[in-house]
Design a protein around this motif. Structure first.
Motif, PDB file in Angstrom:
ATOM      1  N   TYR A 198     103.295-159.593 -71.042  1.00 30.72           N
ATOM      2  CA  TYR A 198     102.878-159.836 -69.672  1.00 30.72           C
ATOM      3  C   TYR A 198     101.630-160.715 -69.641  1.00 30.72           C
ATOM      4  O   TYR A 198     100.762-160.575 -68.786  1.00 30.72           O
ATOM      5  N   SER A 199     101.531-161.633 -70.616  1.00 31.25           N
ATOM      6  CA  SER A 199     100.401-162.556 -70.646  1.00 31.25           C
ATOM      7  C   SER A 199     100.596-163.624 -69.572  1.00 31.25           C
ATOM      8  O   SER A 199     101.692-163.819 -69.040  1.00 31.25           O
ATOM      9  N   SER A 200      99.511-164.336 -69.290  1.00 33.72           N
ATOM     10  CA  SER A 200      99.514-165.310 -68.199  1.00 33.72           C
ATOM     11  C   SER A 200      99.325-166.724 -68.733  1.00 33.72           C
ATOM     12  O   SER A 200      98.580-166.954 -69.692  1.00 33.72           O
ATOM     13  N   PHE A 201      99.981-167.673 -68.067  1.00 33.74           N
ATOM     14  CA  PHE A 201      99.858-169.082 -68.403  1.00 33.74           C
ATOM     15  C   PHE A 201      98.514-169.640 -67.923  1.00 33.74           C
ATOM     16  O   PHE A 201      98.085-170.696 -68.363  1.00 33.74           O
ATOM     17  N   TYR A 202      97.854-168.909 -67.009  1.00 28.74           N
ATOM     18  CA  TYR A 202      96.539-169.332 -66.503  1.00 28.74           C
ATOM     19  C   TYR A 202      95.474-168.788 -67.447  1.00 28.74           C
ATOM     20  O   TYR A 202      95.295-167.577 -67.565  1.00 28.74           O
ATOM     21  N   THR A 203      94.784-169.689 -68.147  1.00 29.90           N
ATOM     22  CA  THR A 203      93.862-169.304 -69.208  1.00 29.90           C
ATOM     23  C   THR A 203      92.513-169.990 -69.011  1.00 29.90           C
ATOM     24  O   THR A 203      92.372-170.915 -68.209  1.00 29.90           O
ATOM     25  N   ASN A 204      91.535-169.530 -69.788  1.00 30.64           N
ATOM     26  CA  ASN A 204      90.219-170.152 -69.820  1.00 30.64           C
ATOM     27  C   ASN A 204      89.755-170.201 -71.288  1.00 30.64           C
ATOM     28  O   ASN A 204      89.419-169.144 -71.838  1.00 30.64           O
ATOM     29  N   PRO A 205      89.804-171.387 -71.954  1.00 31.47           N
ATOM     30  CA  PRO A 205      90.118-172.715 -71.416  1.00 31.47           C
ATOM     31  C   PRO A 205      91.568-172.856 -70.956  1.00 31.47           C
ATOM     32  O   PRO A 205      92.424-172.066 -71.316  1.00 31.47           O
ATOM     33  N   ALA A 206      91.800-173.914 -70.161  1.00 25.82           N
ATOM     34  CA  ALA A 206      93.053-174.014 -69.422  1.00 25.82           C
ATOM     35  C   ALA A 206      94.161-174.707 -70.207  1.00 25.82           C
ATOM     36  O   ALA A 206      93.912-175.587 -71.040  1.00 25.82           O
ATOM     37  N   ASN A 207      95.393-174.295 -69.912  1.00 29.19           N
ATOM     38  CA  ASN A 207      96.554-175.109 -70.259  1.00 29.19           C
ATOM     39  C   ASN A 207      96.571-176.335 -69.344  1.00 29.19           C
ATOM     40  O   ASN A 207      96.013-176.315 -68.238  1.00 29.19           O
ATOM     41  N   TYR A 208      97.238-177.402 -69.801  1.00 28.78           N
ATOM     42  CA  TYR A 208      97.403-178.553 -68.922  1.00 28.78           C
ATOM     43  C   TYR A 208      98.731-179.228 -69.223  1.00 28.78           C
ATOM     44  O   TYR A 208      99.351-179.016 -70.276  1.00 28.78           O
ATOM     45  N   SER A 209      99.161-180.026 -68.275  1.00 30.01           N
ATOM     46  CA  SER A 209     100.439-180.718 -68.416  1.00 30.01           C
ATOM     47  C   SER A 209     100.343-182.086 -67.761  1.00 30.01           C
ATOM     48  O   SER A 209      99.464-182.353 -66.932  1.00 30.01           O
ATOM     49  N   GLN A 210     101.280-182.954 -68.150  1.00 28.84           N
ATOM     50  CA  GLN A 210     101.400-184.263 -67.507  1.00 28.84           C
ATOM     51  C   GLN A 210     102.878-184.618 -67.428  1.00 28.84           C
ATOM     52  O   GLN A 210     103.627-184.444 -68.404  1.00 28.84           O
ATOM     53  N   PRO A 241     104.053-161.526 -63.990  1.00 30.63           N
ATOM     54  CA  PRO A 241     104.851-162.753 -64.112  1.00 30.63           C
ATOM     55  C   PRO A 241     106.341-162.423 -64.100  1.00 30.63           C
ATOM     56  O   PRO A 241     106.788-161.455 -64.718  1.00 30.63           O
ATOM     57  N   LEU A 242     107.117-163.258 -63.399  1.00 28.35           N
ATOM     58  CA  LEU A 242     108.549-163.015 -63.243  1.00 28.35           C
ATOM     59  C   LEU A 242     109.318-164.298 -63.516  1.00 28.35           C
ATOM     60  O   LEU A 242     108.774-165.397 -63.419  1.00 28.35           O
ATOM     61  N   ASP A 243     110.597-164.133 -63.838  1.00 32.62           N
ATOM     62  CA  ASP A 243     111.490-165.274 -64.031  1.00 32.62           C
ATOM     63  C   ASP A 243     112.358-165.447 -62.793  1.00 32.62           C
ATOM     64  O   ASP A 243     112.803-164.460 -62.178  1.00 32.62           O
ATOM     65  N   VAL A 272     109.282-171.925 -62.999  1.00 35.29           N
ATOM     66  CA  VAL A 272     110.432-171.030 -62.838  1.00 35.29           C
ATOM     67  C   VAL A 272     110.428-169.862 -63.813  1.00 35.29           C
ATOM     68  O   VAL A 272     111.166-168.888 -63.613  1.00 35.29           O
ATOM     69  N   CYS A 273     109.621-169.933 -64.882  1.00 34.92           N
ATOM     70  CA  CYS A 273     109.618-168.877 -65.898  1.00 34.92           C
ATOM     71  C   CYS A 273     108.229-168.254 -66.003  1.00 34.92           C
ATOM     72  O   CYS A 273     107.216-168.969 -66.036  1.00 34.92           O
ATOM     73  N   GLY A 274     108.195-166.911 -66.071  1.00 36.03           N
ATOM     74  CA  GLY A 274     106.937-166.209 -66.278  1.00 36.03           C
ATOM     75  C   GLY A 274     105.883-166.556 -65.254  1.00 36.03           C
ATOM     76  O   GLY A 274     104.716-166.728 -65.583  1.00 36.03           O
ATOM     77  N   ARG A 275     106.270-166.630 -63.993  1.00 33.46           N
ATOM     78  CA  ARG A 275     105.358-167.062 -62.931  1.00 33.46           C
ATOM     79  C   ARG A 275     105.067-165.916 -61.972  1.00 33.46           C
ATOM     80  O   ARG A 275     105.943-165.099 -61.674  1.00 33.46           O
ATOM     81  N   GLN A 276     103.834-165.842 -61.499  1.00 38.55           N
ATOM     82  CA  GLN A 276     103.475-164.898 -60.443  1.00 38.55           C
ATOM     83  C   GLN A 276     103.789-165.572 -59.108  1.00 38.55           C
ATOM     84  O   GLN A 276     103.010-166.364 -58.595  1.00 38.55           O
ATOM     85  N   PHE A 277     104.942-165.238 -58.538  1.00 35.97           N
ATOM     86  CA  PHE A 277     105.418-165.907 -57.331  1.00 35.97           C
ATOM     87  C   PHE A 277     104.632-165.441 -56.101  1.00 35.97           C
ATOM     88  O   PHE A 277     104.122-164.318 -56.052  1.00 35.97           O
ATOM     89  N   VAL A 278     104.590-166.299 -55.099  1.00 35.68           N
ATOM     90  CA  VAL A 278     103.915-165.969 -53.838  1.00 35.68           C
ATOM     91  C   VAL A 278     104.785-164.997 -53.039  1.00 35.68           C
ATOM     92  O   VAL A 278     105.987-165.218 -52.874  1.00 35.68           O
TER      93      VAL A 278
END
Length: 888
Positions: A245-257, A611-613, A632-638
């Motif tokens: 149940y880890s989170s993709f939101y980290t400190n330091p941060a993940n990033y994408s392009q 986090p949910l799929d 779409v994967c492992g996300r905390q949806f609104v």
């Protein structure tokens, strides 16, 4: 042959203008002038009439506070955890990451906390101000309680709304004298230590001097239990159990392009992700938020209680009572995930901390396009500190006595409650941080510059997020007497009464605070204020058809503002064919009116607890072609929650059949079959529950043009039906010993045969007994077993609490290879009391004597991970000492 039991009985609900006039006339003019001298009887919860025997037509459980204290109980939450018919799903620990306001709710039969009515000395308690759904047990000090009477049967015919699962009547001590009580409990492991001090003063003599009064006050403090202080709740990543149940939101941060049709991911610490609480998948890192989250919050309770009784002319007694209480709860959570409406914060090209410059390494797995921004998934630094400050006041004036052949009681009550939810640190103005990241002033990938630190200090948000207030003004009237009717074995009993209430609830979201921290899930435009009148008239008739056969009829009509009228009948039968055997049965109907919050709460947005799929775009944790895994994967949806003005009352039918046997003067046995059906159940869906049955709930899943989940509709609606059946067992035995002293054995247990949900979020019919299901588990078997041995000034107590195991949640993020069961949970408590003199008692209790850890659970419904904090206690083995001094 049956033990005598005493209790009070409440009165409860609304009327139009004619009803107000009728009730006021009833209170002022009194009853018709029929004459018949009443027989001495006792009163029991579940009837407005006095009973000749303690065993009435309805099943009743009595928990004596002195006995519970010898088992280490010091709060009402702990007391009701020893009630086999109770299946509470909201406890103090539920405040962690939740919106409970630090409340603990009772939940008889597991039907929902809002379907259990809680009374104090026979009068309805106001529900907690946060949502108006149920009574917060933490606002009632256990130090005041003499006993807890639990009616394990539907009782809307006497008590009105909410009395579907049963009624809990809290009876306070009478004739309180001078007392000083000090206690401390120290767990074997760090965290969870409690200290308590209570004192009372009593003076006067109602019988001799015509008046009496008492004042009592107390303070209780409990320290938090941090996740690292208990091995079973220290991790949210448990690979040997299939839990991540880890989170993709980290400190330091993940990033994408995103370059063309491809999206590339990176993290400054990848691929090793060698930092405390981090794990990786080769390109990205994930943070275990459980490391920064409390298992149980820090709490502090205070109370002041005053009571006065005055004897008036004409055999009347005036009683005045005041109870002021405060409960302050503080929780610690991981830092807030920071995201704009797109789910990430962009870093503009050419700024100071764009990857590849400013000390931030360039990615290894792809080449950045320096003309495009990078999207960061950053978690705010530090930990959030959130407090819930609950305060409540209750004032009651009661006039009781005899008017001719009638015994009457009139009451006027006022209850005020408020809850303030406050940010105490670690929360930030999210728009300011987003601007700081985009401009290059803030570094989401490492250490901050002095200018960045200054911005963080300036952007930190403290203060009150929202204020909730509740106010209930009530007037009740009760008249009862006996009637000599021809053909009856003895005089019949008649009770008449009514109740009027004005309910007023409000929530104010503090825009200046909540508007700066949108991830707290509060809409700055979400203020709500609503009120209504509620009133009821009721009657109860007790007919002794024969010397051993008694029929009880009750009927109540409620008028509830914004809901309408509801009529609740009940019929009960009591047959005592032998002096040592009693058969009882009852059938009835009940209802629960939607609360003002359920009807009027405005919409709001928050994130799912875990986090949910997306089952359509990321089935089994694998994204489909063209889908962005981060979306779409492992996300905390609104979640888009809120109330609905068109809600209807929940309607119920109940039946029970019981047998009570007395085996001589030292043993008794009771068995009660029960069944309940509730229709039009108001459902509060969660994102996890909606996605577990996505095919049936597709209308609740809102998607954007690309097909990704934009939000999930979690507003309330009438949707489900509940059916539940089971058996309550009770036994008491005082065996004759060849030794001095007295041994007492007691058992109360509940077996649930079936508990099904149908409709709403559930496709077909869902059985909850012995399995987690969409709304948590229902335990097939629960029991409390106690043995007490008294010898002179000594008394030893051994008590067990047991809950059977169940099939785990086994949610969408858990690989089927790891699906399993939650083991049974058994806790033993050992107590030793010594009274060297009547004025002094010393008590030592070893709670959880065998140091049983909560069983493993892969549940994702709560922020605590590795176990289910709703049904277990994270404290572990703890030694408690208590001193009670009553000067003579």
């Amino acid at each position: 042959m049956f033990p005598s039991r005493f209790a009070s009985r409440p009165l409860g609900c609304p009327l139009p203008r004619q009803g107000w006039r009728l009730l006021l006339a009833l209170a002022a003019a009194g009853p018709p002038a029929w004459a018949q001298a009443p027989l001495p009887r006792v009163e029991v919860t579940g009837s407005a009439l006095r009973q000749i025997d303690g065993e009435s037509t309805v099943p009743l459980t009595v928990l004596h506070a002195d006995s519970l204290r010898r088992q280490g109980v010091s709060t009402l939450e702990q007391a009701l955890a020893r009630l086999a018919a109770n299946q509470s799903a909201t406890v103090l620990s539920s405040v962690i990451g939740g919106a409970s306001g630090g409340a603990s709710f009772a939940d008889l039969r597991g039907l929902g906390a809002d379907k259990t009515l809680v009374l104090l000395n026979g009068r309805r308690l106001a529900n907690q101000a946060v949502d108006g759904g149920a009574v917060d047990l933490n606002m009632i000090p256990f130090a005041l309680i003499d006993r807890i009477e639990v009616l394990r049967d539907g009782a809307s015919a006497l008590y009105g709304s909410e009395a579907i699962g049963g009624v809990i009547n809290l009876i306070t001590r009478e004739d309180v004298g001078d007392t000083l009580e000090l206690s401390v409990e120290q767990p074997q492991r760090a965290g969870g230590r409690s200290r308590e001090a209570n004192a009372s003063l009593g003076f006067g003599d109602l019988a001799g001097r015509g008046f009496s009064a008492s004042v009592a006050a107390g303070l209780r403090q409990t320290t938090a239990i941090r996740s690292g202080q208990r091995r079973f709740g220290a991790r949210g990543v448990i690979p040997e159990r299939g839990v991540d149940y880890s989170s993709f939101y980290t400190n330091p941060a993940n990033y994408s392009q995103t370059q063309g049709g491809d999206t590339f991911y990176a993290h400054p610490l990848a691929p090793d992700c060698a930092a405390a609480g981090f794990s990786g998948d080769g390109t990205s890192c994930y943070f275990d938020t459980v490391r920064d989250t409390d298992l149980s919050p820090r709490s502090e309770s205070q109370f002041l209680h005053a009571e006065a009784r005055l004897r008036l002319p004409g055999a009347m007694t005036l009683k005045l009572e005041q109870l002021l209480s405060r409960h302050l709860v503080r929780q610690t959570l991981a830092g807030t995930p920071l995201a704009s409406g797109d789910g990430f914060l962009p870093v503009a090209p050419g700024t100071a901390f764009y990857p590849g410059q400013g000390g931030v390494p360039a990615p290894d797995g792809f080449v950045l396009d320096p003309s495009l921004p990078v999207d960061t998934y950053w978690r705010a630094p530090g930990q959030r500190q959130i407090a819930a400050d609950n305060r409540q006041g209750r004032w009651v004036a009661e006039l009781a006595g005899a008017v001719g052949a009638w015994e009457m009681r009139q009451g006027l009550s006022l209850q005020l409650g408020r809850v303030h939810e406050q940010l105490r640190g670690g929360a930030y103005d999210e728009a300011a941080l987003a601007a700081g990241v985009n401009s290059g002033l803030l570094n989401p990938f490492g250490a901050q510059t002095p200018a960045g630190l200054a911005l963080l200090r300036e952007a930190e948000v403290r203060g009150t997020l929202q204020r909730a207030r509740g106010r209930v003004l009530g007037l009740d009237s009760q008249w009862r007497r006996e009637l000599a009717w021809p053909g009856l074995a003895r005089p019949a009993g008649l009770a008449l009464g009514g109740e009027l209430r004005h309910e007023d609830y409000a929530i104010e979201v503090v825009d200046a605070v909540a508007g700066r921290v949108p991830t707290q899930g509060l809409d700055p435009a979400g203020d709500v204020q609503s009120s209504r009148r509620a009133g009821a008239l009721w009657g109860e008739l007790q007919l002794p058809l024969a010397a051993d056969l008694e029929l009880n009829l009750a009927l109540r009509h409620d008028q509830v503002g914004q809901v309408g009228g509801q009529t609740s009948p009940k019929l009960a039968l009591r047959w005592q064919a032998r002096r040592d055997a009693l058969l009882r049965a009852s059938v009835g109907r009940g209802f629960r009116a939607p609360t003002l919050y359920e009807l009027n709460q405005p919409g709001f947005a928050t994130f799912s607890a875990a986090p949910l799929d997306d089952p359509l775009r990321c089935p089994g944790g694998t994204p489909v072609d063209g889908a962005d895994p981060a979306r779409v994967c492992g996300r905390q949806f609104v979640e888009q929650g809120g109330g609905r003005k068109s809600l209807r009352p929940e309607r119920a039918e109940q039946a029970s059949l019981g047998l009570v046997l007395q085996a001589g003067p030292r043993a008794s046995l009771s068995a009660d079959l029960w069944a309940v059906r509730i229709r039009d159940v108001i459902v509060t869906p969660s994102a996890a529950a909606v996605l577990q049955n996505a095919a049936a709930n597709e209308a609740l899943i809102l998607r954007d043009a690309a097909g990704d989940i934009e939000s999930i509709d979690t507003r309330l609606f009438n949707a489900s039906e509940i059916r539940s059946q089971g058996l309550d067992l009770g036994a008491q035995w005082q065996p004759q010993l060849p030794l001095p002293g007295r041994l007492e054995l007691a058992l109360q247990g509940t077996q649930v045969f079936s508990h099904t949900l149908r409709g709403g979020l559930v496709a077909g019919t869902e059985e909850r007994v012995g399995r987690h299901g969409s709304q948590g588990p229902i335990f097939r078997w629960q029991h409390s077993l106690s043995a007490s041995y008294a010898l002179g000034p000594w008394r030893a107590t051994l008590a067990q609490r047991f809950r059977s195991g169940y099939r785990d949640e086994n949610g969408a993020l858990i690989d089927p290879a790891f699906h399993g069961r939650v083991a049974s949970y058994s806790v033993w408590d050992l107590g030793l009391a010594w009274s060297p003199q009547p004025s002094l008692q010393l008590l030592a209790v070893l709670r959880n004597a065998f140091d049983r850890d909560p069983p493993f659970s892969n549940q994702s419904s709560q922020f605590q991970t590795g176990y289910d904090a709703r049904y277990t206690d994270a404290t572990g083995r703890a030694l408690g000492l208590r001193l009670v001094w009553t000067p003579q």
